[in-house]
Motif scaffolding. Structure first.
Motif, mmCIF file in Angstrom:
data_model
loop_
_atom_site.group_PDB
_atom_site.id
_atom_site.type_symbol
_atom_site.label_atom_id
_atom_site.label_comp_id
_atom_site.label_asym_id
_atom_site.label_seq_id
_atom_site.Cartn_x
_atom_site.Cartn_y
_atom_site.Cartn_z
ATOM 1 N N ALA A 29 0.798 -1.225 0.000
ATOM 2 C CA ALA A 29 0.000 0.000 0.000
ATOM 3 C C ALA A 29 0.828 1.272 0.000
ATOM 4 C CB ALA A 29 -0.931 -0.001 1.205
ATOM 5 N N ILE A 99 -3.738 5.664 7.261
ATOM 6 C CA ILE A 99 -4.309 4.594 8.069
ATOM 7 C C ILE A 99 -3.296 3.491 8.385
ATOM 8 C CG2 ILE A 99 -5.161 3.356 6.064
ATOM 9 C CD1 ILE A 99 -7.615 2.632 7.554
ATOM 10 N N PHE A 100 -2.201 3.435 7.620
ATOM 11 C CA PHE A 100 -1.276 2.329 7.831
ATOM 12 C C PHE A 100 -0.384 2.495 9.055
ATOM 13 C CE2 PHE A 100 -2.803 1.375 3.716
ATOM 14 C CZ PHE A 100 -2.913 0.006 3.765
ATOM 15 N N PRO A 102 -1.702 3.361 12.329
ATOM 16 C CA PRO A 102 -2.388 2.547 13.339
ATOM 17 C C PRO A 102 -2.418 1.066 12.985
ATOM 18 C CG PRO A 102 -3.915 4.084 12.258
ATOM 19 C CD PRO A 102 -2.544 4.510 11.907
ATOM 20 N N LEU A 103 -2.378 0.753 11.704
ATOM 21 C CA LEU A 103 -2.461 -0.663 11.309
ATOM 22 C C LEU A 103 -1.167 -1.426 11.579
ATOM 23 C CD1 LEU A 103 -4.605 -0.707 8.076
ATOM 24 C CD2 LEU A 103 -5.228 -1.378 10.365
ATOM 25 N N PHE B 22 -5.557 -2.449 -0.369
ATOM 26 C CA PHE B 22 -4.539 -3.351 0.196
ATOM 27 C C PHE B 22 -4.772 -3.704 1.657
ATOM 28 C CE2 PHE B 22 -2.090 -0.922 -3.016
ATOM 29 C CZ PHE B 22 -1.923 -1.942 -3.904
ATOM 30 N N THR B 74 -6.671 3.325 18.793
ATOM 31 C CA THR B 74 -6.061 2.086 18.314
ATOM 32 C C THR B 74 -6.177 0.981 19.355
ATOM 33 O OG1 THR B 74 -4.462 3.536 17.269
ATOM 34 C CG2 THR B 74 -3.999 1.196 17.198
ATOM 35 N N LEU B 117 -9.799 -3.922 11.332
ATOM 36 C CA LEU B 117 -9.393 -2.688 12.013
ATOM 37 C C LEU B 117 -9.411 -1.511 11.041
ATOM 38 C CD1 LEU B 117 -8.355 -1.397 14.603
ATOM 39 C CD2 LEU B 117 -6.046 -2.006 13.934
ATOM 40 N N GLN B 125 -12.981 8.061 10.474
ATOM 41 C CA GLN B 125 -12.364 9.156 9.721
ATOM 42 C C GLN B 125 -13.379 9.869 8.841
ATOM 43 O OE1 GLN B 125 -9.084 7.538 7.557
ATOM 44 N NE2 GLN B 125 -7.625 7.883 9.218
#
Lengths: 196, 191
Positions: A29, A99-100, A102-103, B22, B74, B117, B125
């Motif tokens: 991503a 977003i990646f 927190p992921l 992804f 989170t 998640l 958001q």
């Protein structure tokens, strides 16, 4: 010797992305530019080192039956810290990784190292293990990014490297991520088979 | 009404969670070798995705936002998802053994599925209302299942294909996904 071995195994022999094929989601991503790759690699390594230290230090305290939830809470705490720090100090990178960040909490490499290494070994080897894995993941991300940025935008770290102004935009769109990673994995398989 | 329609179409086709965002690549590559397995995984993910979407929205709106502790997002979300997965597993085992048998082995894997998640965070958001959260989660779940089913259909045929030795397994799966992703790119002008 032992420590160097813990460090070096993550870089090549057990490279988390190329050899174990873990952590694919961020690798596909956010690898649209080298800058993103380095930023993601740094954030990831930070969380991995911190969580490996904490889990290794607490390994005698955490009861075996609730270890997975305990690890997830520890990892989530460090991810939250990283998230806040990046929000404050590198706002541009924070926006492009989005977003990646927190992921990272559900990245299987981190939980995998906690389970496979940090809960069985003392703190010092765990640090080296985390540094090696982090470096290996960062290098792998940077490699994927390099192909995608050079082919898809004609630049490297923002500098023009390919002449002309019509690069293959497809490479920085979603399909480019899948193609690059697929071909790189195939190439590495081939190189390994030849050397073996 | 139109708003909801746009959410549905864009979540399933344009911003397909696997092929253009992804998220959830691990199960997409790992469990897509057989059609039946991918149906099971799709079902399990859809179930948890919708439940956790609603639950995390409630927690965010009535707990995290009023007390101004959004930085715990989170941590709170991952705990909700992990306990929800455990809870769903226990309920299914007690009340619906056939469904538990069908979904059983896929359920524990869902905790570390970033799609769950990811969608929960995107819901917050975009500042959706509860109704939109449900529609959005359900559409993403449908998109995930669709991508998984298409992929397993292709991979079942790839079994018989003559693939160079180094490309077998994950590499060819990724290249296949690239072609699918290109096809989905064609939807991007739809709205």
């Amino acid at each position: 010797m032992g420590l160097i071995n813990e460090f070096s195994k993550g870089v090549i022999r057990e490279n988390p992305l190329f050899r174990l094929v873990l952590g694919c989601c961020p690798a596909l991503a956010i690898t649209t530019s080298v800058e993103n790759g380095l930023g993601m690699g740094a954030a990831f390594t930070g969380v991995l080192v911190a969580s490996n230290i904490a889990i290794s230090a607490l390994r005698a305290v955490i009861p075996d039956s609730v270890r997975i939830p305990a690890y997830i809470v520890i990892i989530a705490a460090f991810v939250t810290m990283t998230d806040q720090l990046m929000h404050a100090f590198t706002p541009a990178l924070y926006t492009s990784l989005g977003i990646f960040i927190p992921l990272i909490v559900v990245n299987c490499i981190i939980l995998g190292r906690a389970e496979a290494f940090a809960n069985k070994n003392p703190v010092i080897p765990s640090i080296f293990d985390a540094l090696g894995m982090g470096l290996g993941f960062t290098l792998a991300l940077t490699l994927v990014c390099t192909f995608r940025e050079v082919l898809g935008a004609g630049t490297f770290l923002g500098m023009q490297v390919l002449p002309g102004n019509s690069p293959a935009i497809l490479m920085i769109l979603p399909p480019g991520g899948f193609i690059t990673l697929g071909c790189l994995l195939g190439l590495l398989n081939r190189l390994q088979r030849k050397s073996a | 009404m139109q708003e909801y329609f746009i959410i549905i179409v864009s979540a399933i086709l344009i911003n397909n969670i696997v092929l253009s965002q992804f998220l959830g690549i691990c199960p997409f590559l790992g469990v897509s070798k057989k059609l039946s397995a991918s149906l099971g995984m799709g079902g399990a993910v859809s179930f948890v995705l919708v439940l956790s979407g609603a639950l995390t929205w409630l927690v965010q709106t009535y707990l995290l936002a009023p007390y101004d502790i959004g930085y715990l997002q989170t941590l709170a979300f991952i705990l909700i998802i992990a306990s929800l997965v455990q809870f769903v597993e226990m309920v299914l085992r007690k009340y619906s053994p056939p469904l538990y048998k069908a979904l059983g082995i896929y359920l524990p894997l869902i905790t570390t599925n970033c799609a769950v998640l990811g969608v929960a965070i995107i819901n917050i958001q975009k500042e959706y209302t509860l109704g939109k959260v449900l529609v959005h989660s359900l559409s993403h779940a449908a998109g995930f299942t669709l991508a998984l089913l298409l992929m397993s259909g292709i991979r079942e045929r790839l079994e018989d294909a003559d693939i160079p030795e180094s490309m077998q397994g994950t590499p060819i799966a990724l290249v296949t996904a690239a072609l699918m992703s290109m096809a989905f790119l064609g939807f991007s002008g739809l709205i």
